[in-house]
Motif scaffolding. Structure first.
Motif: not given
Length: 430
Positions: A281-308
């Motif tokens: 329980e004491k160790t759970l006080r440390v926040p657990q990060p979440t890795a994120l990866a996204e891809y988005e396509q629009q009619p004229d654009l494309r995006f790639y995003r990576v973060g946490f």
């Protein structure tokens, strides 16, 4: 063994009292006791080892303990499992509102994976492993409880069978005595009142035999329930009371109990488990990060995003769960002390009962049994020569039966105390 010796002594005194054909009849009737009511001739002989083996195989309590161990093992697998990733898909359409806009399809794809910190994972796995160890100690305690219950039921049957054998011997003795009185009444040597008294005594002992038969049937039913035997299978427990061992001092037994008894070991393991849960329980006080990866396509654009993503412990700092885990540590520590007190009390009680029952058995074998047998023989001889009445003989006979029953009960009490000591792991069951 003592009951058989007593019966042999009576057989030496009876011929002088009965005489002739009746003495031969009495000797011939000293054979095996009749079969217990409620059984059939093809009975399954059941030894103590057979009863223990059947209980190991069919006991519901042991099966429940095995299932609990399987569940604790599965909990370790659960603790070692990684968190599944999350995938999100979005699809839409973009319409034109401005001249510079482009009509077309909108698509979005994203993946999120929570990253578990190594020390948090190790703490969670440790809690599960200690839980399995605790369940194994619990199964060991269940096994001791089942073995103790089987032995108690088994020797209860032997006790009831000995009581039935004594009642049947007493019935045969009274029947022969009643026939002797009937002969004396028919020849005018005794008054008819003595025959009436003999008939009343015979009715009493027959009631005692029927009661002993019922107790045997009840004891066998209880043993069948403990070992899980089918009700359609007739069983005939056979065995003898164990030779009393020489017990070590009380202090040595207590050390052995506290070192070996699974209930005490399980209580201490639960303290370790609570401490591991508190650390987790004491160790759970440390926040657990979440890795994120996204891809988005629009009619004229494309995006790639990576973060946490990282939760911020502003409001929930797990103070409640940590305090609950700390309280469980203190609670389990107190239960360890309570378990030690209970085991110490149980050991002292069983040890004292064993000593008292052993002294009672020795006292009966060295004095009371012999005196009761001699008193009955003297009363019979005096009645033969007309010096005493039938009441004196019947009283002496009742005293002898009571002493024999006390001897059987003392032997059983000694055996029951020995089984309790074995269950406490104070002595070797072998």
């Amino acid at each position: 063994m003592v009951a058989r010796k007593a019966a042999l002594c009576l057989s030496l005194f009876i011929p002088s009292f009965l005489g002739g054909q009746e003495a031969a009849t009495f000797s011939a009737r000293q054979g095996p006791a009749p079969q217990t009511p409620g059984t059939v001739e093809q009975k399954q002989v059941l030894t103590e080892a057979d009863a223990l083996r059947m209980a190991e195989q069919y006991s519901p309590l042991l099966k429940a303990g095995e299932a609990q161990i399987e569940g604790a093992t599965a909990a370790i697998t659960t603790a070692r499992t990684y968190v599944n990733p999350e995938v999100n898909l979005l699809d839409g359409h973009q319409s034109i509102r401005l001249p510079t806009s482009v009509r077309g399809i909108l698509q979005h794809y994203g993946v999120a994976q929570r990253i578990e910190l190594p020390f948090q994972r190790r703490a969670r796995i440790k809690v599960a492993e200690i839980g399995r160890e605790s369940s194994e100690y619990g199964q060991a305690e269940n096994r001791l409880a089942v073995r103790g219950a089987v032995k108690q039921s088994f020797y209860t049957v032997l006790r009831r069978k000995q009581e039935l054998d004594l009642a049947q011997q007493n019935q045969r003795l009274v029947e022969d005595f009643r026939r002797r009185i009937a002969v004396q009444v028919s020849t005018g040597e005794a008054a008819k009142l003595e025959l009436t008294r003999a008939d009343a005594e015979l009715a009493t002992v027959r009631t005692q035999v029927r009661s002993a038969e019922l107790q045997v049937v009840t004891a066998i039913s209880g043993l069948r329930a403990v070992i899980g035997a089918a009700s359609s299978t007739p069983i005939d427990p056979e065995g003898a009371l164990n030779t009393p061992p020489q017990l070590p001092p009380m202090s040595e037994l207590l050390k052995r109990v506290l070192a070996q008894h699974p209930a005490y070991a399980q209580a201490r393991t639960e303290v370790q488990r609570a401490q591991a849960a508190l650390s987790a329980e004491k160790t759970l006080r440390v926040p657990q990060p979440t890795a994120l990866a996204e891809y988005e396509q629009q009619p004229d654009l494309r995006f790639y995003r990576v973060g946490f993503a990282l939760p911020l412990p502003f409001f929930d700092r797990r103070q409640g769960p940590i305090r609950e885990a700390a309280a469980r540590v203190r609670q389990n520590a107190a239960l360890v002390d309570q378990q030690r007190l209970e085991l110490t009390s149980a050991l002292e009680t069983a040890y004292g009962q064993y000593q008292i029952a052993s002294q009672q058995v020795q006292a009966l074998e060295s004095g009371a049994l012999r005196e009761a047998e001699a008193a009955l023989a003297a009363a019979q001889a005096a009645y033969k020569f007309g010096e005493r009445g039938i009441i004196d003989v019947l009283d002496a006979q009742r005293v002898l039966r009571g002493v024999r029953l006390d001897h059987v009960n003392a032997q059983f009490d000694r055996q029951a105390a020995l089984i309790e000591l074995e269950q406490l792991r104070a002595v070797d069951p072998q």
